[in-house]
Design a protein around this motif. Sequence first.
Motif, PDB file in Angstrom:
ATOM      1  N   GLU A 225       0.822  -1.212   0.000  1.00  0.00           N
ATOM      2  CA  GLU A 225       0.000   0.000   0.000  1.00  0.00           C
ATOM      3  C   GLU A 225       0.857   1.263   0.000  1.00  0.00           C
ATOM      4  OE1 GLU A 225      -2.830  -0.095   3.125  1.00  0.00           O
ATOM      5  OE2 GLU A 225      -4.004  -1.745   2.256  1.00  0.00           O
ATOM      6  N   ARG A 226       1.989   1.219   0.673  1.00  0.00           N
ATOM      7  CA  ARG A 226       2.828   2.420   0.738  1.00  0.00           C
ATOM      8  C   ARG A 226       3.431   2.759  -0.618  1.00  0.00           C
ATOM      9  NH1 ARG A 226       8.594   1.516   1.914  1.00  0.00           N
ATOM     10  NH2 ARG A 226       8.542   3.595   2.847  1.00  0.00           N
ATOM     11  N   TYR A 227       3.418   1.797  -1.521  1.00  0.00           N
ATOM     12  CA  TYR A 227       3.902   2.056  -2.872  1.00  0.00           C
ATOM     13  C   TYR A 227       2.780   2.478  -3.815  1.00  0.00           C
ATOM     14  CZ  TYR A 227       7.645  -0.888  -0.951  1.00  0.00           C
ATOM     15  OH  TYR A 227       8.625  -1.433  -0.159  1.00  0.00           O
ATOM     16  N   GLY A 228       1.557   2.496  -3.313  1.00  0.00           N
ATOM     17  CA  GLY A 228       0.415   2.790  -4.158  1.00  0.00           C
ATOM     18  C   GLY A 228      -0.300   1.545  -4.628  1.00  0.00           C
ATOM     19  N   GLY A 229       0.044   0.365  -4.052  1.00  0.00           N
ATOM     20  CA  GLY A 229      -0.563  -0.890  -4.453  1.00  0.00           C
ATOM     21  C   GLY A 229      -1.799  -1.216  -3.648  1.00  0.00           C
ATOM     22  N   SER A 230      -2.316  -2.422  -3.875  1.00  0.00           N
ATOM     23  CA  SER A 230      -3.547  -2.845  -3.208  1.00  0.00           C
ATOM     24  C   SER A 230      -3.307  -3.493  -1.864  1.00  0.00           C
ATOM     25  CB  SER A 230      -4.305  -3.821  -4.116  1.00  0.00           C
ATOM     26  OG  SER A 230      -3.515  -4.969  -4.382  1.00  0.00           O
ATOM     27  N   GLY A 231      -2.070  -3.840  -1.581  1.00  0.00           N
ATOM     28  CA  GLY A 231      -1.740  -4.425  -0.286  1.00  0.00           C
ATOM     29  C   GLY A 231      -2.020  -5.905  -0.182  1.00  0.00           C
TER      30      GLY A 231
END
Length: 779
Positions: free
Chosen positions: A736-742
């Motif tokens: 998530e911190r990279y802009g992903g869905s986690g």
Amino acid sequence: MSSNAGRAEGAGPAEDADRLKVLPDGLLVDRSEPRRRDPVTLAQGKTQKPPNPPGPEDRRRLLEGTHHDPHEVLGAHPLPGGETAIRTLRPYATAVTAITPDGHRHTLHDDGDGFFSATTRRPVAGYRLAVTYQDTELTTADPYGFLPSVGELDLHLISEGRHEQLWHALGAQPMTHQGVTGTRFTVWAPNARGVRVVGGFNHWDGTAFPLRSLGSTGVWELFVPGVGEGELYKFEITRPDGTRSLRADPMARRTEVPPANSSIVTVSQHVWQDDAWMRERTRRTLHEEPFSVYEVHLASWRPGLTYRQLAEQLPAYVKDLGFTHVELMPVAEHPFGGSWGYQVTGFYAPTARLGTPDDFRHLVDALHRAGIGVLIDWVPAHFPRDDWALAEFDGRPLYEHEDPARAAHPDWGTLEFDYGRREVRNFLVANAVYWCEEFHIDGLRVDAVASMLYLDYSREEGQWTPNEHGGRENLDAVAFLQEMNATVHRRVPGVVTIAEESTAWDGVTRATHHTGADGLGGLGFGLKWNMGWMHDSLGYVSRDPVHRRHHHHEMTFSMVYAYSENYCLPISHDEVVHGKRSLVSKMPGDWWQQRAGLRAYLGFMWAHPGKQLLFMGQEFAQGAEWSEAHGPDWWLLDPSYGAEADHRGVRDLVRDLNSAYGAEPALWQRDFAPSGFAWVAGDAAEDNVFAFLRHAADGSPLLSVSHFAPVVREGYRLGVPEGPQAWRVVLNTDGERYGGSGVGEAAGPLEPEPVASHGRPASISLTLPPLATVWLRPA
């Protein structure tokens, strides 16, 4: 004769010192009243010694700029009977006086056309000339009163093409010669009928400053007293057809800011502070260490910054992101900024656009002190046709091949070097050494190697001539590259050379003394850009995921030849310009999918065998193509833009990729050994999955799994090495911190199960995030 002349004739050294004022340029000016121009008699009515002018042929050749040995005519020369003739050529002077070491002044006769001469019985060693121009008198040592300032060993090495520090022998070298400070000007121009040096110190009129030819070496030389740091200069070449051409010094260590193109006399005052880095560099084994490169175009990284201002920002930025090296696009001087430095005119001068050579040294020093290595792009394949630079430098093909078909580069409108000429080869080999020794450069990425290696490069049948064996290999270029690599590695331990070579040439990174199937030795490079991997992998990720299964081999084929050379994986500036789109823009889908695809691709790239290189701006998903006019869109990282999940997230991933990469020896210790890699799932085309193991020197593994489909795959089973350890996630590009869905971030260690998979007796089951790469290792 005026009373002033009488005082001058009898004046002693003390009176001279009181009367003569030192100018800022080191010359002297006589503050006494000007003397008459026509010195017919000496003081007390004595008749002047008869003049001894040059003969008509010498006179003509000196005025035309075609004299090969002006020192034989000008200066002081013994005559029969114990007398000495003093001759000088000083156009525009109204009078010239020779001042002997005992303080006596001997007024020279005006022989016309700027020639002055006299004879004397006094000792003249170390005499000076007082030259009067209207109401100003300048006093200086006579340039033609000095022995050659280039040593015999230097000349021998130049003639043999083996002077590995050529910049110490040629060019403008400030020095003290025979007790006098000044600058030695030397230039290689074997076809010239004459050479003069012109500059600010002689008002760009070289008539009075012809160089002498130093025999068959083709070198011309002149020591000019009083000239030093900061003086502008050029060489005036009289060509074989008698025409003249003003040329920048091929060996200039500093130049004017383009479009101005004069050379500048320079001396380094920089005190290096990178001793610890330089000592450590010699002990490194680059092939078995982390090597992650950030490629930079200095002029546009932060437009408007100088070398010194870059030194305040670039090292900190690169260190924060965890790159081990920067690669600087060409810094050697070039006339057209839009060439990005790949059309070089000043091979020995860092571009003046950003500061002085010492300013560039300061930048390299700052990077080293931050623990960052410095590579530069080096361009020995060709040079532009500017008529003030290298092209037909002395009136005939010199640096370029004499055969026009061999000289003309078919792609870039430039000229190719004549690698078969020993002096040209020496010029380039010494240049490679120069950047490493004088600027502490840690590596040279050699541009356009393929265009050098093949006689038929970009040429149709009938446009090229085979080599002596009937082949298409440019044997002269092969010998040059071998010599360059061997010399650099011998002289500067720890430096790496990297080839941009786009063909299947055998042995690019093989040692020069190891002969291949083609009968040629290796080229001796340390690394080679893997252009095939770049082309194939970018082709794969640019396709819609639904079509990727038909192109699965584009991601796996690189492992067929991965150990044929020592490879670096390049995503360079060439891939994000001229309509090719930025890296993130190559990815299909919506904005989320594009960023996810980019993150997955970077994770795959960092795990793949070989070193890696990323061009500036791609580390934060630059959306627009790169342009040298404005550089990266740094505003995308502004928090007020709300870019945390978009651009800042990608940059955070790059930082974590480098951090994890450096901490995992499996990713770099065996980059060039087959034992460092093993496929787990190389044939999962329908799933768009690539899974492989990397192994460190001690055998410890890391599992990389790349999933290039925009779906979640649960319970995906992968075979793993036997062992009791659970596997934990080291990095997940879908965080998530990279802009992903986690997806998968909350998963704990994965216990291996005794379920056979992919040819292994044990396996793990994991959830694959969409468009993501996951790294795992035993806990």
